[in-house]
Design a protein around this motif. Structure first.
Motif, PDB file in Angstrom:
ATOM      1  N   GLN A   1       0.854  -1.188   0.000  1.00 38.02           N
ATOM      2  CA  GLN A   1       0.000   0.000   0.000  1.00 38.02           C
ATOM      3  C   GLN A   1       0.890   1.237   0.000  1.00 38.02           C
ATOM      4  O   GLN A   1       1.974   1.196   0.550  1.00 38.02           O
ATOM      5  N   PRO A   2       0.517   2.309  -0.615  1.00 38.38           N
ATOM      6  CA  PRO A   2      -0.777   2.622  -1.209  1.00 38.38           C
ATOM      7  C   PRO A   2      -0.946   2.157  -2.650  1.00 38.38           C
ATOM      8  O   PRO A   2      -1.974   2.427  -3.272  1.00 38.38           O
ATOM      9  N   TRP A   3       0.057   1.461  -3.170  1.00 36.46           N
ATOM     10  CA  TRP A   3       0.037   1.090  -4.587  1.00 36.46           C
ATOM     11  C   TRP A   3      -1.084   0.120  -4.914  1.00 36.46           C
ATOM     12  O   TRP A   3      -1.689   0.219  -5.999  1.00 36.46           O
TER      13      TRP A   3
ATOM     14  N   ALA B   1      -4.118   2.133  -5.266  1.00 35.93           N
ATOM     15  CA  ALA B   1      -4.045   2.966  -6.475  1.00 35.93           C
ATOM     16  C   ALA B   1      -4.358   2.146  -7.722  1.00 35.93           C
ATOM     17  O   ALA B   1      -5.006   2.641  -8.649  1.00 35.93           O
TER      18      ALA B   1
ATOM     19  N   HIS C   1      -8.349   1.474  -7.248  1.00 32.53           N
ATOM     20  CA  HIS C   1      -9.323   2.567  -7.250  1.00 32.53           C
ATOM     21  C   HIS C   1      -8.893   3.828  -8.005  1.00 32.53           C
ATOM     22  O   HIS C   1      -9.681   4.754  -8.139  1.00 32.53           O
ATOM     23  N   LEU C   2      -7.656   3.871  -8.466  1.00 30.26           N
ATOM     24  CA  LEU C   2      -7.205   5.008  -9.270  1.00 30.26           C
ATOM     25  C   LEU C   2      -6.854   4.504 -10.666  1.00 30.26           C
ATOM     26  O   LEU C   2      -7.327   3.459 -11.081  1.00 30.26           O
ATOM     27  N   ASP C   3      -6.008   5.216 -11.362  1.00 27.92           N
ATOM     28  CA  ASP C   3      -5.675   4.852 -12.743  1.00 27.92           C
ATOM     29  C   ASP C   3      -4.284   4.235 -12.880  1.00 27.92           C
ATOM     30  O   ASP C   3      -3.697   4.258 -13.950  1.00 27.92           O
ATOM     31  N   LYS C   4      -3.762   3.648 -11.801  1.00 25.79           N
ATOM     32  CA  LYS C   4      -2.428   3.039 -11.865  1.00 25.79           C
ATOM     33  C   LYS C   4      -2.518   1.731 -12.657  1.00 25.79           C
ATOM     34  O   LYS C   4      -3.021   0.742 -12.167  1.00 25.79           O
TER      35      LYS C   4
ATOM     36  N   ALA D   1      -0.072   9.528   0.112  1.00 24.24           N
ATOM     37  CA  ALA D   1      -1.341   9.007  -0.415  1.00 24.24           C
ATOM     38  C   ALA D   1      -2.531   9.801   0.117  1.00 24.24           C
ATOM     39  O   ALA D   1      -2.525  10.237   1.270  1.00 24.24           O
TER      40      ALA D   1
ATOM     41  N   LEU E   1      -8.452   7.602   0.008  1.00 20.22           N
ATOM     42  CA  LEU E   1      -8.342   6.598  -1.051  1.00 20.22           C
ATOM     43  C   LEU E   1      -8.978   5.295  -0.562  1.00 20.22           C
ATOM     44  O   LEU E   1      -8.542   4.724   0.436  1.00 20.22           O
TER      45      LEU E   1
ATOM     46  N   LEU F   1      -7.235   1.849   1.207  1.00 17.61           N
ATOM     47  CA  LEU F   1      -5.893   2.218   1.666  1.00 17.61           C
ATOM     48  C   LEU F   1      -5.477   1.496   2.946  1.00 17.61           C
ATOM     49  O   LEU F   1      -4.310   1.187   3.135  1.00 17.61           O
TER      50      LEU F   1
ATOM     51  N   TRP G   1       2.738   6.670 -13.899  1.00 18.68           N
ATOM     52  CA  TRP G   1       3.112   5.811 -12.759  1.00 18.68           C
ATOM     53  C   TRP G   1       4.419   5.052 -13.018  1.00 18.68           C
ATOM     54  O   TRP G   1       4.925   4.378 -12.122  1.00 18.68           O
TER      55      TRP G   1
END
Length: 149
Positions: A26-28, A31, A34-37, A68, A72, A75, A103
């Motif tokens: 975490q936080p990867w 990400a 829930h994100l665009d990683k 982070a 998020l 997380l 990223w």
């Protein structure tokens, strides 16, 4: 618009379909979920492509955690599978010079992710340092945890 996850659930339940797990600190992991990683930076190449369970490691990347966003989703999850993705390829940083993603880190292999589906509820699991093979029971739990259509 709702998405039908039935084909993904069927693939997870079919033991003839290869599935691997990837433990990410975490936080990867959040990400990716829930994100665009869509690039995971690794020190080693992989030839595997296919379904990939995104597993949140028990120990976070403490430096990155300070940066982070506190809100998020996912997380605070540790030792759980957060999502299912598709690993579509892998290339060295020298091939893209970081242009493949914001990223992307230098001097790393960029594992390319697509079709990330966050689980409705994270599923507890034990990860590993390398790509790992999930037991059949875990695959069933992940299929059951996919969001409803």
């Amino acid at each position: 618009m709702p998405t039908d996850h039935t084909p993904l659930a069927l693939a997870l339940r079919d033991t003839a379909v290869p599935v691997r797990g990837l433990t990410v600190r975490q936080p990867w992991a959040a990400a990716i979920t829930h994100l665009d990683k869509r690039v995971e930076n690794r020190s080693r190449v992989t030839t595997y492509t296919g379904l990939l369970l995104i597993h949140a490691a028990k120990r976070p990347d403490t430096g990155a955690m300070r940066e982070a966003p506190a809100d998020l989703p996912g997380l605070t999850e540790r030792g759980t599978v957060l999502a299912v993705a598709r690993l579509t390829g892998c290339h060295p940083h020298t091939q893209c010079a970081g242009r493949c993603s914001t990223w992307a880190d230098p001097d790393r292999w960029h594992w390319q992710l697509a079709d990330v589906v966050a689980l409705g509820n994270p599923v507890p699991a034990t990860g590993a340092l390398q790509l790992w093979t999930p037991p059949d029971g875990l695959r069933q739990q992940i299929a059951d945890a996919l969001p409803a259509s």
